[in-house]
Motif scaffolding. Structure first.
Motif, mmCIF file in Angstrom:
data_model
loop_
_atom_site.group_PDB
_atom_site.id
_atom_site.type_symbol
_atom_site.label_atom_id
_atom_site.label_comp_id
_atom_site.label_asym_id
_atom_site.label_seq_id
_atom_site.Cartn_x
_atom_site.Cartn_y
_atom_site.Cartn_z
ATOM 1 N N ASP A 539 0.822 -1.212 0.000
ATOM 2 C CA ASP A 539 0.000 0.000 0.000
ATOM 3 C C ASP A 539 0.855 1.260 0.000
ATOM 4 O O ASP A 539 0.563 2.229 -0.716
ATOM 5 C CB ASP A 539 -0.938 0.011 1.215
ATOM 6 C CG ASP A 539 -1.960 -1.115 1.152
ATOM 7 O OD1 ASP A 539 -2.175 -1.653 0.043
ATOM 8 O OD2 ASP A 539 -2.529 -1.462 2.206
ATOM 9 N N THR A 540 1.896 1.272 0.809
ATOM 10 C CA THR A 540 2.715 2.481 0.938
ATOM 11 C C THR A 540 3.444 2.792 -0.365
ATOM 12 O O THR A 540 3.555 3.960 -0.767
ATOM 13 C CB THR A 540 3.729 2.307 2.072
ATOM 14 O OG1 THR A 540 4.474 1.093 1.862
ATOM 15 C CG2 THR A 540 3.035 2.221 3.422
ATOM 16 N N VAL A 541 3.971 1.752 -1.027
ATOM 17 C CA VAL A 541 4.662 1.967 -2.301
ATOM 18 C C VAL A 541 3.672 2.452 -3.357
ATOM 19 O O VAL A 541 3.956 3.369 -4.141
ATOM 20 C CB VAL A 541 5.360 0.668 -2.755
ATOM 21 C CG1 VAL A 541 5.990 0.858 -4.135
ATOM 22 C CG2 VAL A 541 6.422 0.249 -1.748
ATOM 23 N N ARG A 542 2.501 1.826 -3.378
ATOM 24 C CA ARG A 542 1.480 2.222 -4.356
ATOM 25 C C ARG A 542 1.065 3.676 -4.153
ATOM 26 O O ARG A 542 0.902 4.445 -5.105
ATOM 27 C CB ARG A 542 0.278 1.278 -4.225
ATOM 28 C CG ARG A 542 -0.714 1.373 -5.363
ATOM 29 C CD ARG A 542 -1.772 0.293 -5.273
ATOM 30 N NE ARG A 542 -2.618 0.445 -4.080
ATOM 31 C CZ ARG A 542 -2.596 -0.373 -3.043
ATOM 32 N NH1 ARG A 542 -1.758 -1.408 -3.020
ATOM 33 N NH2 ARG A 542 -3.409 -0.167 -2.010
ATOM 34 N N THR A 543 0.909 4.072 -2.894
ATOM 35 C CA THR A 543 0.509 5.447 -2.586
ATOM 36 C C THR A 543 1.562 6.446 -3.045
ATOM 37 O O THR A 543 1.241 7.485 -3.648
ATOM 38 C CB THR A 543 0.270 5.594 -1.077
ATOM 39 O OG1 THR A 543 -0.778 4.704 -0.683
ATOM 40 C CG2 THR A 543 -0.101 7.021 -0.716
ATOM 41 N N VAL A 544 2.838 6.139 -2.765
ATOM 42 C CA VAL A 544 3.918 7.042 -3.167
ATOM 43 C C VAL A 544 4.009 7.130 -4.682
ATOM 44 O O VAL A 544 4.139 8.221 -5.263
ATOM 45 C CB VAL A 544 5.255 6.564 -2.565
ATOM 46 C CG1 VAL A 544 6.431 7.258 -3.258
ATOM 47 C CG2 VAL A 544 5.285 6.847 -1.078
ATOM 48 N N THR A 545 3.930 5.967 -5.362
ATOM 49 C CA THR A 545 4.027 5.970 -6.824
ATOM 50 C C THR A 545 2.893 6.794 -7.438
ATOM 51 O O THR A 545 3.107 7.616 -8.352
ATOM 52 C CB THR A 545 3.985 4.529 -7.360
ATOM 53 O OG1 THR A 545 4.990 3.749 -6.717
ATOM 54 C CG2 THR A 545 4.216 4.502 -8.857
ATOM 55 N N ALA A 546 1.677 6.565 -6.944
ATOM 56 C CA ALA A 546 0.535 7.336 -7.455
ATOM 57 C C ALA A 546 0.707 8.819 -7.152
ATOM 58 O O ALA A 546 0.374 9.689 -7.980
ATOM 59 C CB ALA A 546 -0.761 6.801 -6.843
ATOM 60 N N GLY A 547 1.235 9.147 -5.973
ATOM 61 C CA GLY A 547 1.464 10.549 -5.628
ATOM 62 C C GLY A 547 2.464 11.194 -6.557
ATOM 63 O O GLY A 547 2.287 12.351 -6.983
ATOM 64 N N PHE A 548 3.546 10.483 -6.882
ATOM 65 C CA PHE A 548 4.528 11.013 -7.834
ATOM 66 C C PHE A 548 3.861 11.299 -9.185
ATOM 67 O O PHE A 548 4.087 12.345 -9.812
ATOM 68 C CB PHE A 548 5.670 10.009 -8.033
ATOM 69 C CG PHE A 548 6.708 10.026 -6.940
ATOM 70 C CD1 PHE A 548 6.792 11.088 -6.054
ATOM 71 C CD2 PHE A 548 7.624 9.002 -6.809
ATOM 72 C CE1 PHE A 548 7.761 11.114 -5.060
ATOM 73 C CE2 PHE A 548 8.588 9.009 -5.822
ATOM 74 C CZ PHE A 548 8.655 10.063 -4.950
ATOM 75 N N LEU A 549 3.068 10.332 -9.657
ATOM 76 C CA LEU A 549 2.437 10.485 -10.970
ATOM 77 C C LEU A 549 1.458 11.663 -10.979
ATOM 78 O O LEU A 549 1.398 12.431 -11.954
ATOM 79 C CB LEU A 549 1.724 9.182 -11.344
ATOM 80 C CG LEU A 549 2.649 7.999 -11.669
ATOM 81 C CD1 LEU A 549 1.870 6.686 -11.705
ATOM 82 C CD2 LEU A 549 3.353 8.225 -13.008
ATOM 83 N N ARG A 550 0.696 11.798 -9.920
ATOM 84 C CA ARG A 550 -0.243 12.928 -9.859
ATOM 85 C C ARG A 550 0.523 14.245 -9.820
ATOM 86 O O ARG A 550 0.090 15.254 -10.391
ATOM 87 C CB ARG A 550 -1.148 12.784 -8.634
ATOM 88 C CG ARG A 550 -2.100 11.583 -8.736
ATOM 89 C CD ARG A 550 -3.079 11.519 -7.579
ATOM 90 N NE ARG A 550 -3.889 10.298 -7.658
ATOM 91 C CZ ARG A 550 -3.794 9.261 -6.831
ATOM 92 N NH1 ARG A 550 -2.922 9.298 -5.823
ATOM 93 N NH2 ARG A 550 -4.568 8.214 -6.995
ATOM 94 N N GLY A 551 1.668 14.248 -9.141
ATOM 95 C CA GLY A 551 2.487 15.450 -9.108
ATOM 96 C C GLY A 551 3.035 15.806 -10.475
ATOM 97 O O GLY A 551 3.403 16.957 -10.727
ATOM 98 N N MET A 552 3.131 14.822 -11.367
ATOM 99 C CA MET A 552 3.594 15.074 -12.732
ATOM 100 C C MET A 552 2.449 15.472 -13.656
ATOM 101 O O MET A 552 2.657 15.707 -14.847
ATOM 102 C CB MET A 552 4.257 13.801 -13.291
ATOM 103 C CG MET A 552 5.578 13.426 -12.671
ATOM 104 S SD MET A 552 6.231 11.938 -13.474
ATOM 105 C CE MET A 552 6.238 10.809 -12.097
ATOM 106 N N GLY A 553 1.243 15.494 -13.111
ATOM 107 C CA GLY A 553 0.104 15.908 -13.919
ATOM 108 C C GLY A 553 -0.640 14.776 -14.572
ATOM 109 O O GLY A 553 -1.409 15.003 -15.513
#
Length: 645
Positions: A539-553
């Motif tokens: 869950d934690t890795v998935r959350t961080v990865t999704a957060g990075f992607l959202r930060g990229m737009g």
């Protein structure tokens, strides 16, 4: 060749031959002649005659003379018949060993038949005894182990060259002497104890180290066994002395390889879990920094400190993985001599800087590069030049640390050819494929290592340095790199005699076009607003990865596993994700299987694999892989590569 004994009858009177044939033909195969000269011709052409029955008085030559000549042709037993009282000739023949029995004419049939039976039996026994002696001599002469037989008093009565050489003598000098008389004084207690065990138990086996010339040590296996008691109650024994030094070395290498494999598997598993944790930690810290505008200096410092610690943890984990399965090796033809000459200045700078940091001594260390055969006789090797440079730098730093009072570090190269055993069944002296290798050696004049330390130097986290001065992963990484590049690492060291590390690197054989080449990272611009499916069971890795992607737009859709990812794709229809960011190791459905199923449903969807482990064997050859832990910038670059084709 018949199973029945063969008897040659020689008499100048044909009637005598008929009578003898009639007497013996039921039990023997009969050959006969009236000429002693022809008898010798028969014996020269046949090796199966067991008994010769010959008349004494014949025109061509006497029976005793013929039998004397027959001795040079065969070992048949002889019986002499005489029709007159020529006792002198008979006695002379008996004394000279040319005949076993004699009989007067006319003979007693039963007595003569009994003589022939006994002579044939004696010939058979002598043949068997001769064969046994031949086999024993052949065994003693050709056995690669030392073999010796002892009489009831412990004296050697038979000994081969190998056994005698162990005592520094020849065979003749050992016969009639006891083992205690010939052994090195340091071995006498062990010899006496072994003889006592043999007497008590009838058998003894012992492995011991034996000092050799120049301080060398060989390992010997001694087997003692009682062979039985003869009719006089005398007990004989055998001593087998085998040099098992090669076997011990191969067993030690096998144990080392098995230990390294087990440690590598464990390290890989630990690193996988740590990479997931570090991905979550580093990603969360990076996201926190990006979202924390207006943070005070103290908070910013704490976040930076935490990120630095996480990066150090990521570096440690990377080293663990490189020990487990070195990744990203760029195997290219490398000129080792040119590499050493070009590396000299960097090595000097690195060692000088290390010694400035040391508090014990700043005595100078000289680095000498002795590139043998500089004209080019040392062939190219197939290895990773960057990894080799790091390995040599690490070895030189270790060598410097081992020389607090200064000294010389010598780097050299030579060509070694490893051969298969000359004798089938022998143990090889190495565990590498036979062929040519370039050996790169790093030798120092330092304190050296004791055998117990030398046996552990490749273990992860094992170090002889003070706390805080080493992770214990340097040599293990070198070992892992060289082994995965097809070579081996050999270390020779002794207290007070310095250390020598030999890196065996395989000679380059294949064309350069067939070698792995380093990837050129091309970051192409990628449009924003991609629909990205993030699949990870953590869950934690998935959350961080999704957060990075959202930060990229980008739009990020999360799924905790392969089954859930397929369900999400089904719910998106007819719109499909542009990209799937997919963890490799997941329960139930792994990343490789999930990628195949997603590819069948969405042929145009790109796949980017995430992994915290170094093994790519389960993935397609053209798979795009991002290693954990990663930063937002690294993820952005791999997304660009994935979408750029």
């Amino acid at each position: 060749m018949t199973d029945r004994p063969v008897v040659l009858l020689v008499d100048d009177e044909p009637e005598i031959l008929v009578a003898l044939t009639d007497l013996l033909e039921d039990d023997f195969t009969i050959l006969s002649t009236t000429s002693p000269v022809e008898a010798l011709t028969i014996l020269a052409g046949r090796r199966d005659v067991d008994v010769i029955v010959s008349d004494q008085r014949m025109p061509e030559m006497g029976g005793d003379v013929m039998l004397a000549r027959a001795r040079g042709l065969c070992d048949a037993q002889a019986i002499l018949l005489t029709g007159y009282a020529d006792i002198g000739a008979v006695a002379a023949a008996l004394n000279q060993g040319r005949i076993s029995f004699y009989s007067h004419k006319p003979w007693d049939g039963d007595a003569l038949r009994a003589m022939v039976v006994q002579a044939a039996h004696r010939h058979k026994l002598e043949g068997e005894l001769q064969t046994e002696r031949m086999l024993l001599r052949g065994l003693l002469g050709n056995l690669r182990a030392g073999l010796a037989f002892k009489d009831p008093d412990g004296r050697f009565i038979r000994i081969n060259r190998k056994a005698a050489a162990f005592y520094g003598r020849d065979e003749a000098d050992c016969l009639g002497r006891r083992e205690e008389d010939l052994s090195d004084p340091a071995l006498l207690p062990a010899v006496r104890a072994a003889e006592a065990r043999l007497e008590a138990e009838g058998r003894d086996e012992e492995v011991m180290s034996v000092p050799g010339p120049g301080g060398s040590v060989t390992w010997r296996e001694f087997t003692r066994a009682q062979l039985g008691v003869n009719s006089r109650g005398e007990a004989y024994s055998v001593l087998i002395n085998r040099d098992i030094t090669r076997q011990r070395e191969m067993e030690a290498r096998l144990r080392q390889a098995e230990k390294m494999q087990a440690l590598g598997t464990m390290a890989g598993g630990i690193a996988h879990d740590f990479n997931n944790l570090l991905t979550a930690v580093m990603g969360s810290l990076e996201l926190a920094v990006d979202m924390g505008e207006g943070l005070d200096d103290r908070t910013t410092h704490l976040l930076d400190n935490a990120m630095g610690a996480a990066r150090r943890g990521a570096d440690l984990t990377r080293r663990l993985l490189n020990f487990s399965r070195p990744r990203d090796l760029s195997l290219q033809p490398v000129d080792v001599n040119a590499l050493l000459r070009g590396l000299h200045d960097l090595l000097v700078q690195g060692v000088t800087a290390r010694r400035r940091e040391g508090a014990a001594s700043r005595a100078p260390v000289e680095i000498v590069v002795e590139a043998t055969d500089p004209a080019g006789d040392v062939p190219m090797v197939r290895t990773d030049a960057g990894q080799l440079e790091l390995a040599l730098l690490n070895l030189c730093l270790n060598a410097s640390d081992a020389m607090p009072d200064g000294g010389m570090i010598m780097l050299s190269t030579h060509v070694a050819r490893l051969e298969a055993p000359a004798v089938e069944g022998d143990l090889p002296q190495h565990d590498l494929p036979e062929g040519a290798y370039v050996v790169v050696s790093v030798a120092d004049q330092g304190t050296g290592m004791a055998p117990e330390t030398l046996a552990r130097i490749f273990e992860p986290f094992f170090t002889t340095k003070d706390v805080g001065r080493g992770t214990g992963l340097g040599l293990s990484m070198i070992y892992g790199f060289v082994r995965h590049a097809g070579g081996d690492v050999r270390v020779t060291s002794a207290p007070g005699q310095g250390t020598r590390v030999d890196l065996y690197l395989p000679v380059h054989r294949c064309p350069a076009a067939a070698l792995d080449r380093p990837e050129v990272l091309v970051h192409r611009p990628v449009r924003k607003g991609l629909r990205v499916l993030v699949v990870d069971d953590e869950d934690t890795v998935r959350t961080v990865t999704a957060g990075f992607l959202r930060g990229m737009g980008h739009e990020a859709i999360e799924a905790p596993g392969g089954d859930e990812a397929l369900a999400r794709i089904g719910a998106m229809a007819p719109h499909q994700p542009d990209l799937v960011v997919l963890d490799v190791m997941m329960p139930k459905m792994g990343g490789e299987e999930a990628a195949r199923r997603i590819g069948a449903l969405c042929p145009d969807t790109r796949i980017l694999f995430l992994t915290g482990y170094a093994d790519n064997a389960v993935l397609p050859e053209d798979a795009l892989v991002l290693r954990k832990p990663f930063t937002q910038a690294e993820l952005s670059g791999h997304v660009a590569r994935a979408m750029g084709g």
